[in-house]
Design a protein around this motif. Sequence first.
Motif: not given
Length: 436
Positions: A397-425
């Motif tokens: 099992i691979a556990v990824y540290e929680n990732r909180r993102i605040t950036n401008s990717v997608g903002d110019e197209l009104q598609g903000s991706i800001d938020g928290r990403y939780d991952s595990i394999d």
Amino acid sequence: MKQLFLVFVFLVSYFVHEMDISAQIASGFHSPSFSAVGLAQANAFVARADDASAIIFNPAGLTQLKRPQISTGASFVIPKVEYHGNGIHEDMGTGINTIPNLFFACPLIEDKLATGIGISAPYGLRGNWEEDGFSRYVVTDFNLAILNVNPTITFKPFSFLSIGAGLDYYYAKSDVEKRVNVGLLNASLTGTPQDTTTPDGFQDLDDVHGDGVGYNIGILYNITPQHTIGISFRSKADIDTKGSLKFSNLSGATAEAFGGESFSTKARTTLTLPEILILGYAYKHRERWSVEADVQWTNWTRFDVLRFDFAPSNPILDGGNEDVRNWHNTLGFALGGEYLLNETIKLRGGYAFHESPVPSDTFEPSIPMSSRHAVFTGFEYRWGGKMNKWIDFASGIAVYENRRITNSVGDELQGSIDGRYDSIDYLMAINFNYQF
């Protein structure tokens, strides 16, 4: 030998067929799930590398083989990625990803000269986000698979030193899809207010494929029969790709700019795979057990900017022909070992940590990557009168540290991706091995 050749051709055909599937684990889009024997020990195998999979871990280990050996199998990865942000919870679609492998190695002069060839899929991504979800203007579906064909040769000039070198031929193919905010583009082109009822368009970077060449070298140095140092280096490789960029369901001023409601053009770019350097130290206690610690450096700064050339092009495409990533170098650590329970069974285990190369300002949902911790276990089971047939099995099992993102990717197209990403394999691997 004729039988062996036919078996090898059959397995290569199977492997190429499985090229449609890939995985998303570890550092960036590197997927180091090469074989069950390595995965069970968290890939801490560079300073021992005593079976056919040494071709991918450290080619210098091939001189340890006494007889020709073939190994084939696959890893199965079930990734789980969750997004939480802007009042939305969304799961990335993944399914079971399969990563096949095939290795054949043969000593030419016992304890002096050996050769082999390996086929693996060391890089890959696959997944999808909802067609009308939070990331629709950045990415919806994505698939990247990179095949590596790796012939190698190994020479042992001294009793304590082996040197191996190989050629890496890479073949890559990829597809990426997303939505187009046609209403916003129409407003930008005409200088009028946005019509939010305008249907989205579709963008598909389709059938992107190409190849490239690199090299790898390895050293295995026996300080004493108990203490060994291994060094493995894999060079960068430039993969020149070509494919097509397709737009559909366009309307208004956007359709006029593209000459119709659909548009297709040829697309070219170069993807550079990074250098990887691994240093390992192993200790072996008689024939009963061994343990190894590895440190890995990956030059992910090679993945900085993807520049696309389009033919034919237009001003809208020319304004978005650069995909900036600016990844940074990473370090990884692995500790693993095995214990000989009896003449038929070995028990294995390991732990690994890898840093994420993805900076927050260019983070995007097709590679929702953070630093990870992984734990693995597995075993080897041998049978036959000469104990020349065996199965390697691994799970982890691979556990990824929680990732909180605040950036401008997608903002110019009104598609903000800001938020928290939780991952595990969740991972499992099996290899079937035969020594001739």
